[in-house]
Design an enzyme around this catalytic site. Structure first.
Site, PDB file in Angstrom:
ATOM      1  N   HIS A   1      91.225  17.436  87.628  1.00 54.25           N
ATOM      2  CA  HIS A   1      92.092  18.483  85.997  1.00 54.25           C
ATOM      3  C   HIS A   1      93.460  18.888  86.824  1.00 54.25           C
ATOM      4  O   HIS A   1      93.593  19.308  87.331  1.00 54.25           O
ATOM      5  CB  HIS A   1      90.237  19.673  86.450  1.00 54.25           C
ATOM      6  CG  HIS A   1      91.055  20.087  84.628  1.00 54.25           C
ATOM      7  ND1 HIS A   1      91.101  18.820  83.132  1.00 54.25           N
ATOM      8  CD2 HIS A   1      91.353  20.785  84.027  1.00 54.25           C
ATOM      9  CE1 HIS A   1      91.545  20.269  82.320  1.00 54.25           C
ATOM     10  NE2 HIS A   1      91.754  21.337  82.911  1.00 54.25           N
TER      11      HIS A   1
ATOM     12  N   ALA B   1     101.732  17.255  92.278  1.00 52.39           N
ATOM     13  CA  ALA B   1     100.272  18.041  93.595  1.00 52.39           C
ATOM     14  C   ALA B   1      98.905  17.694  93.254  1.00 52.39           C
ATOM     15  O   ALA B   1      98.670  16.804  93.835  1.00 52.39           O
ATOM     16  CB  ALA B   1     100.299  19.691  92.645  1.00 52.39           C
TER      17      ALA B   1
END
Ligand code: GRF
Length: 213
Positions: A118, A182
């Site tokens: 997420h 990331a």
């Protein structure tokens, strides 16, 4: 307490579920190729037949299954997804931009074996457009979260988080790019840890390492 031992006998088999672009699928595939993730992608499943991620999977020569949810009840559709995952003998299910909330049909078939990524530091900014939510809120730090999946939306136990400093971005779009970079580091790393290390669930804390005698 729930415990899990490393998968040692053979490489862990991953089933990837996606609905869109598929950049996390690529990141996982590349980490496998680099020898950083001791796994194989056994099947890629999408509820969207023309999802770009499915085309990427085909280009990689991966087993691909398109299973539309249209016209089916949620559990009916998921039963088909479960069949495809079981047929491919997957050990882990990785949600990578899969735009469906899961039901007990999938959760019960792979208990504590379904993982999601997420684009925020949960529990902040669950749900859609998490990067824009974080940008508009004005937080100094956001990032991404890899977590085990439960029946809630982005609520499962956290496996790994990577922070991103928002002052490195000049817009929500730039922040999304930094967070995506990331994600591409975090997802393979989290999967490698789950697969290769002993871990346990204490309450909702995922703890890696052997338990002390
Ligand atoms: C990612 O931002 C992920 O965090 C979210 O959906 C997006 C999928 O991107 N769950 P991609 O399809 O892997 O490029």
């Amino acid at each position: 307490m729930t415990r899990s031992s490393p998968t040692t006998a053979s490489r862990a088999k991953l089933g990837i579920l996606l609905s869109g672009r598929g950049s996390n699928l690529l990141a996982i595939a590349q980490a496998i190729d680099r020898g950083e993730l001791d796994a194989e992608i056994a099947v890629v499943i999408s509820n969207i037949a023309d999802a770009p991620g499915l085309a990427k999977a085909r280009e990689l020569g991966l087993e691909v299954v398109a299973l539309s949810h249209l016209g089916l009840r949620r559990k009916q559709h998921e039963a088909r997804v479960v069949s495809a995952l079981v047929h491919a003998e997957v050990d882990w299910v990785c949600l990578a931009g899969y735009m469906r909330l899961l039901t007990s049909e999938l959760l019960d078939a792979f208990p504590l074996r379904i993982v999601n990524i997420h684009p925020s530091l949960l529990p902040a900014f669950p749900g859609l457009a998490a990067q824009e939510q974080a940008w508009n809120y004005g937080v100094a730090v956001s990032g991404c979260t890899v977590h085990l999946v439960d029946s809630g939306m982005d609520t499962g136990p956290i496996v790994l988080q990577e922070p991103v400093y928002c002052h490195h971005a000049r817009s929500a779009a730039e922040l999304s790019c930094l967070i995506l970079e990331a994600e591409h580091r975090a997802y393979p790393l989290a999967m490698q840890r789950l697969i290769a290390e002993p871990w346990r669930l204490e309450g909702r804390r995922v703890t890696f390492g052997e338990t002390l005698p």
